[in-house]
Design an enzyme around this catalytic site. Structure first.
Site, mmCIF file in Angstrom:
data_model
loop_
_atom_site.group_PDB
_atom_site.id
_atom_site.type_symbol
_atom_site.label_atom_id
_atom_site.label_comp_id
_atom_site.label_asym_id
_atom_site.label_seq_id
_atom_site.Cartn_x
_atom_site.Cartn_y
_atom_site.Cartn_z
ATOM 1 N N GLY A 12 0.929 -1.248 0.017
ATOM 2 C CA GLY A 12 0.129 -0.049 0.065
ATOM 3 C C GLY A 12 0.904 1.346 0.093
ATOM 4 N N ARG A 91 -5.945 -8.077 -9.028
ATOM 5 C CA ARG A 91 -6.951 -8.833 -9.565
ATOM 6 C C ARG A 91 -7.554 -8.081 -10.877
ATOM 7 N NH1 ARG A 91 -8.824 -13.162 -6.681
ATOM 8 N NH2 ARG A 91 -7.885 -12.808 -4.381
ATOM 9 N N ILE A 93 -10.579 -6.528 -12.596
ATOM 10 C CA ILE A 93 -11.732 -6.088 -12.176
ATOM 11 C C ILE A 93 -12.732 -6.390 -13.079
ATOM 12 C CG2 ILE A 93 -12.998 -4.101 -12.042
ATOM 13 C CD1 ILE A 93 -10.969 -4.370 -10.021
ATOM 14 N N HIS A 109 0.345 1.126 -13.079
ATOM 15 C CA HIS A 109 0.852 0.338 -13.497
ATOM 16 C C HIS A 109 2.509 0.467 -13.573
ATOM 17 C CE1 HIS A 109 1.774 -3.784 -15.463
ATOM 18 N NE2 HIS A 109 2.534 -3.195 -16.287
#
Ligand code: GRF
Length: 215
Positions: A12, A91, A93, A109
């Site tokens: 995070g 994941r 979406i 990214h």
């Protein structure tokens, strides 16, 4: 004021850069919720320290992928979310969430898309032998790292780089361009025309098209 919710799976640090931008006033927004699919994510600690509500939502307790993403969308709507920010959410979406927030989900990214999508973008760039890589903030569609591009930063690859040193160099730019992209969104300055995202008004301060070390 813009209400943001964040989805994260791990440490995070991008989530933290957004918390910090809100705290120091660079970003006028409220972060209402963190959703994580990983009960051990360090992002939970960051939410706790920032006084932000968090939910652990794991796909395995839902009957299908669609049900999972519908449930996530419901929680986001319940908090009045205007923008969904993916910060290391590992994941792809699903349709119910993409359709619930059209052009209102962002991702970051660690490569210059469309090069090196998917996992380990930094290692893919190193293995390929490119001299310049970087990072990309984009809107999210149902593909893997395929949505319209908002901001990119170019970062040099050095001969002596390992995956770790390149990742760290790119990460510093991620922490600049992500809050900047969210700020542009919050000011209503992003216009999506087909695949292109136009920035209305003056160009972003921190567009990061070339890093200082590139000259
Ligand atoms: C970052 O490299 C980001 O570009 C990618 O996943 C990583 C997340 O790092 N999508 P962090 O959890 O924000 O520190």
């Amino acid at each position: 004021m813009l209400t943001i919710s964040v989805l994260a799976s791990g440490r995070g640090s991008n989530f933290q850069s957004i918390i910090d931008a809100v705290k120091n006033g660079r970003l006028q927004a409220t972060i209402s919720l963190l959703i994580t699919d990983n009960p051990d994510a360090f992002a939970i600690q960051r939410a706790h320290d920032g006084g932000i509500e968090h939910l652990v939502m794991q796909p395995k307790i839902f009957r299908s992928r669609d049900e999972y993403y519908q449930a996530v969308a419901n929680e986001l709507h319940r908090r009045g979310t205007d923008l969904v920010v993916l910060a290391g959410f590992m994941r792809i979406i699903g349709k119910p969430l993409v359709e619930a927030f059209p052009n209102k989900i962002m991702n970051i990214h660690p490569a210059l898309l469309p090069a090196f999508p998917g996992l380990h973008g930094q290692k893919q760039a190193l293995d390929y032998g490119v001299k310049i890589s970087g990072c990309t903030v984009h809107f999210v569609d149902e593909g893997m790292d395929t949505g319209p591009i908002i901001i990119q930063a170019a970062v040099p690859v050095r001969d002596e780089d390992s995956e770790e040193t390149l990742s760290n160099r790119i990460l510093q730019f991620e922490h600049k361009i992500y809050p900047e992209a969210i700020r542009l969104f919050s000011e209503g300055r992003l216009e999506v025309v087909g695949r292109r995202v136009r920035v209305k008004g003056s160009p972003p301060d921190d567009r990061g098209l070339t890093s200082p070390s590139l000259g």
